[in-house]
Write a protein that holds these residues in place. Structure first.
Motif, PDB file in Angstrom:
ATOM      1  N   GLU A  59      19.724  13.774   8.380  1.00  0.00           N
ATOM      2  CA  GLU A  59      20.226  12.420   8.193  1.00  0.00           C
ATOM      3  C   GLU A  59      20.707  11.832   9.509  1.00  0.00           C
ATOM      4  O   GLU A  59      20.232  10.790   9.922  1.00  0.00           O
ATOM      5  N   HIS A  60      21.670  12.467  10.147  1.00  0.00           N
ATOM      6  CA  HIS A  60      22.105  11.967  11.452  1.00  0.00           C
ATOM      7  C   HIS A  60      22.794  13.061  12.254  1.00  0.00           C
ATOM      8  O   HIS A  60      23.231  14.059  11.711  1.00  0.00           O
ATOM      9  N   THR A  68      18.073  16.112  15.556  1.00  0.00           N
ATOM     10  CA  THR A  68      16.662  15.904  15.264  1.00  0.00           C
ATOM     11  C   THR A  68      16.034  17.257  14.992  1.00  0.00           C
ATOM     12  O   THR A  68      16.497  18.280  15.480  1.00  0.00           O
TER      13      THR A  68
END
Length: 97
Positions: free
Chosen positions: A59-60, A63
């Motif tokens: 999601e955040h 990566t």
């Protein structure tokens, strides 16, 4: 980690906070969201379970690395689908096969 570039490998043990994602289920299975901290810079990283693909989705905060196996599987599925569509549209191809 997007903040410091630390690589957190799959299977790394660390503390995480888990919550059930509201209004998201897959075939009756709940989707969970995990909050973890980067081991180097303590930045927050969140990801969700993906039971459809038996994997996780970021999601955040981080990566994912390149996943060659997943891309290969998707390519094989696409090729199989193209062959099936070609056979449906071409009766001579069906006879030939």
């Amino acid at each position: 980690c997007k903040t410091c570039g630390e690589y957190i490998y799959k299977g790394k043990k660390f503390n995480a906070r888990k919550e059930t994602v509201q209004n998201e289920v897959y075939l009756g299975l709940p989707i969970f969201r995990f909050y973890i901290k980067c081991t180097r810079c303590l930045a927050e990283i969140t990801f969700k379970t993906d039971p459809e693909n038996t994997d996780y989705t970021m999601e955040h905060g981080a990566t994912r690395n390149f996943q060659a196996e997943k891309l290969l599987e998707e390519e094989e599925k696409r090729m199989q689908k193209e062959r099936e569509e070609e056979e449906l549209n071409n009766p001579m191809k069906v006879l030939h096969n």
